[in-house]
Design an enzyme around this catalytic site. Structure first.
Site, PDB file in Angstrom:
ATOM      1  N   THR A 295      18.967  -4.912  10.037  1.00 42.62           N
ATOM      2  CA  THR A 295      19.436  -5.139   8.666  1.00 42.62           C
ATOM      3  C   THR A 295      19.610  -3.784   7.989  1.00 42.62           C
ATOM      4  OG1 THR A 295      18.236  -7.228   8.612  1.00 42.62           O
ATOM      5  CG2 THR A 295      18.826  -6.293   6.487  1.00 42.62           C
TER       6      THR A 295
ATOM      7  N   TYR B 138       4.625  -2.581  17.879  1.00 44.57           N
ATOM      8  CA  TYR B 138       5.331  -3.431  16.898  1.00 44.57           C
ATOM      9  C   TYR B 138       5.641  -4.795  17.505  1.00 44.57           C
ATOM     10  CZ  TYR B 138       8.887  -4.655  13.372  1.00 44.57           C
ATOM     11  OH  TYR B 138       9.614  -5.264  12.374  1.00 44.57           O
TER      12      TYR B 138
ATOM     13  N   ARG C  29      15.892   5.486  11.560  1.00 40.98           N
ATOM     14  CA  ARG C  29      16.759   4.475  12.158  1.00 40.98           C
ATOM     15  C   ARG C  29      18.206   4.961  12.199  1.00 40.98           C
ATOM     16  NH1 ARG C  29      14.059  -1.229  10.351  1.00 40.98           N
ATOM     17  NH2 ARG C  29      13.357  -0.177   8.514  1.00 40.98           N
TER      18      ARG C  29
ATOM     19  N   ASN D 299       0.829  -1.214   0.000  1.00 44.00           N
ATOM     20  CA  ASN D 299       0.000   0.000   0.000  1.00 44.00           C
ATOM     21  C   ASN D 299       0.864   1.266   0.000  1.00 44.00           C
ATOM     22  OD1 ASN D 299       0.925   0.120   2.603  1.00 44.00           O
ATOM     23  ND2 ASN D 299      -1.081   0.383   3.565  1.00 44.00           N
TER      24      ASN D 299
END
Ligand code: UDP
Length: 317
Positions: free
Chosen positions: A181, A151, A192, A38
């Protein structure tokens, strides 16, 4: 079971950072790939180069809705979800919905098609861990009502739902617990550590280290992660498997490594540590090595950061 031919695959979240790398590898391996996204945190830029591929189809789709896919499917890879801690405050309801309703729909689809199901789960299932490194048998230390709970608990619910479909409906399932990652196609502004430090280093701004920077993470280059996920998809092991790079470092060490890789003269600026920020994180990958044909990361953090820096320099213009 492990040698079931996997020809036609749905990747939810296929326009995201990890999803787009997965789509690319699956196409390289000769699969047909349906990518549903989406575009909440995914981007068409990540899959632009795949759109002309005869075996690739993209649908703009919210996978928390009833999932309709025409034709046969051999595997459903459920990778849709915002995943940056900055998203936990910005998109809490969407995260809870895609982890719960989205996982339910994706499992229902896998059941209807007789397809194998692979869930993208997370090291966040371990919360702020009291054991280090984390092995799959550790149940975690999660604050269910904290900022990260949206989360962590969505993914824990997703794992529970996945195992329930396996036990109750005999759906053939795999669960990967993905540790930190990084690599090309991370969102430049997703908040992040690596995208922030890269952007700041390249622009000559101070690197924002949260807390005293003594908290640790273990960073895996995306190609190594994708290799591990594809081996997991094709192996026999049901139940969570950690995939990540056990090379643990402090965030301050990561900031300094990014300064050296980018040749930046930026300084370091200390900021407040967000609540419930895990103090340590490192995957125990002995299970992965055992069940995934001696899988292990092959790209060093420095090499991975150099490739990522090239991407960021291009993307930042
Ligand atoms: N962090 C930081 N500076 C930033 C962004 C993040 O020091 O600009 C820290 C964050 O507090 C955490 C670590 O880096 O301790 C990794 O954060 P990230 O958001 O990359 O992912 P997490 O591992 O927390 O899910």
């Amino acid at each position: 079971m492990g040698d079931v031919a996997i020809r036609r695959v749905l990747v939810t979240g296929g326009a995201g950072f990890i999803g787009s790398h997965l789509c690319e590898r699956l196409l390289d391996d000769g699969c047909s790939v349906l990518c549903y996204d989406n575009l909440l945190t995914g981007s068409m830029d990540n899959i632009q180069h795949l759109l002309g591929h005869p075996a690739f189809d993209f649908e703009h789709y919210d996978v928390t809705q009833y999932l309709y896919v025409p034709g046969d499917l051999d595997a459903v890879l459920h990778f849709a979800s915002p995943a940056s801690p900055a998203d936990f405050e910005r998109l809490p309801i969407q995260i809870l919905k895609v982890g719960s309703l989205g996982t339910h729909k994706a499992l229902g689809l896998a059941k209807a098609k007789g397809a194998r199901f692979l869930l993208a789960s997370t090291s966040e299932c371990y919360g702020d861990p009291e054991v280090n490194p984390q092995h799959e048998g550790y149940w975690g230390n999660v604050n269910p009502i904290g900022i990260r709970g949206v989360y962590d608990e969505a993914k824990r619910f997703a794992e529970a739902m996945t195992m329930a479909y396996h036990r109750h409906h005999q759906v053939d399932v795999r669960i990967v617990r993905i540790f930190n990652t990084f690599g090309p196609r991370m969102q430049l502004n997703d908040g992040r550590a690596i995208p922030n430090f890269m952007r700041q280093a390249i622009r000559g701004e101070p690197l924002t280290v949260f807390g005293d920077g003594a908290q640790t993470r273990s960073f895996c280059y995306v190609d190594d992660l994708v290799e591990g996920i594809l081996r997991l998809l094709r192996c026999d092991h049901v139940g969570p498997v950690n995939i990540g790079n056990p090379n643990e470092m402090t965030l301050l060490e990561m900031a300094q490594t990014i300064l050296s890789v980018t040749g930046s003269a930026s300084g370091i600026e200390y900021r407040e540590l967000p609540p419930d920020d895990p103090k340590v994180r490192r995957p125990d990958i002995s299970l992965a090595q055992r069940v995934l044909d001696a899988w292990a990361p092959t790209v060093s953090v420095e090499d991975g950061l150099r490739r990522t820096a090239d991407y960021f320099k291009g993307a930042l213009g």
